[in-house]
Design a protein around this motif. Structure first.
Motif: not given
Length: 227
Positions: A118-133
């Motif tokens: 996902e796009y977050k904080g101007k970067k493409y990363v994995f979600p930080s929420d554990q269930n979403k991860r």
């Protein structure tokens, strides 16, 4: 700095009550007081007996011990999850590289969502929420196979055990948090009732020993200097 009345007031030591707030100190006091009350039949309360107080004291300490034992495993789970998070985040850059190599840089971001990115904080990363991860890891594994990256170094064989471990640790952490919350609730309810009993005993001792109540309080287990 010149001492002023305001400064002197701010540096005055905080007075300690006869009933401690800290759980362990509180448990020690109710244990001592309950034993003392059982040998002093003259002290009576209309709403609470010495036997009932002792039962609550025993249950309180047992619940507190269970809460501490259950909570003791949580830091280990937290550390394990942090270690996996670091591995996941580091490996993600390699998968992005696979996507860029195959679909070109200008098109790569349009494929990221399919891999759980996902796009977050101007970067493409994995979600930080554990269930979403966890959900993102599942998408990652499926998309690696769909897009022909399953046999890469950071392919299906790499991500599958990560998903299994991460899911297990999150499940255990959630279970532990739930158990701790229940124990905390039980402990707090018992503590509230015991605190009423302790305060009633303090007032009774003060009323019956107006000149020597401080010594009586110490004899019953109310020792401020220890908490």
């Amino acid at each position: 700095m010149k001492a002023t009345t305001a400064n002197m007031e701010n540096t005055k030591p905080t007075k300690k009550g006869n009933v401690p707030n800290a759980d362990l100190n509180f448990g020690n006091v109710v244990t001592t007081v309950s034993a003392k009350w059982l040998t002093n039949n003259w002290l009576t309360l209309h709403w609470l007996t010495a036997t009932q107080f002792q039962t609550d004291a025993i249950n309180y300490n047992a619940t507190l011990e269970a809460r501490l034992q259950t909570g003791a495993t949580r830091p280990q789970l937290t550390q394990s999850l942090k270690a996996l998070d670091k591995t996941i985040d580091n490996a993600l850059s390699y998968v992005k590289g696979y996507i860029i190599d195959k679909y070109k840089k200008e098109n790569a971001t349009s494929y990221y969502a399919a891999f759980g990115i996902e796009y977050k904080g101007k970067k493409y990363v994995f979600p930080s929420d554990q269930n979403k991860r966890i959900a993102a890891l599942k998408l990652m594994i499926d998309s690696l196979a769909i897009h022909g990256f399953e046999n890469k170094e950071y392919g299906v064989a790499f991500w599958t055990p990560l998903l299994e471990q991460y899911s297990l640790f999150v499940k255990e952490a959630t279970k532990t948090d739930g158990q701790v919350a229940i124990k905390v609730g039980d402990k707090n309810a018992l503590k509230e009732n015991l605190k009423k009993g302790l305060n009633a005993i303090v007032y009774t001792l003060k009323a019956n020993y107006p000149d020597s109540y401080k010594q009586e309080l110490r004899d019953w287990g109310f020792q401020k200097e220890k908490y």
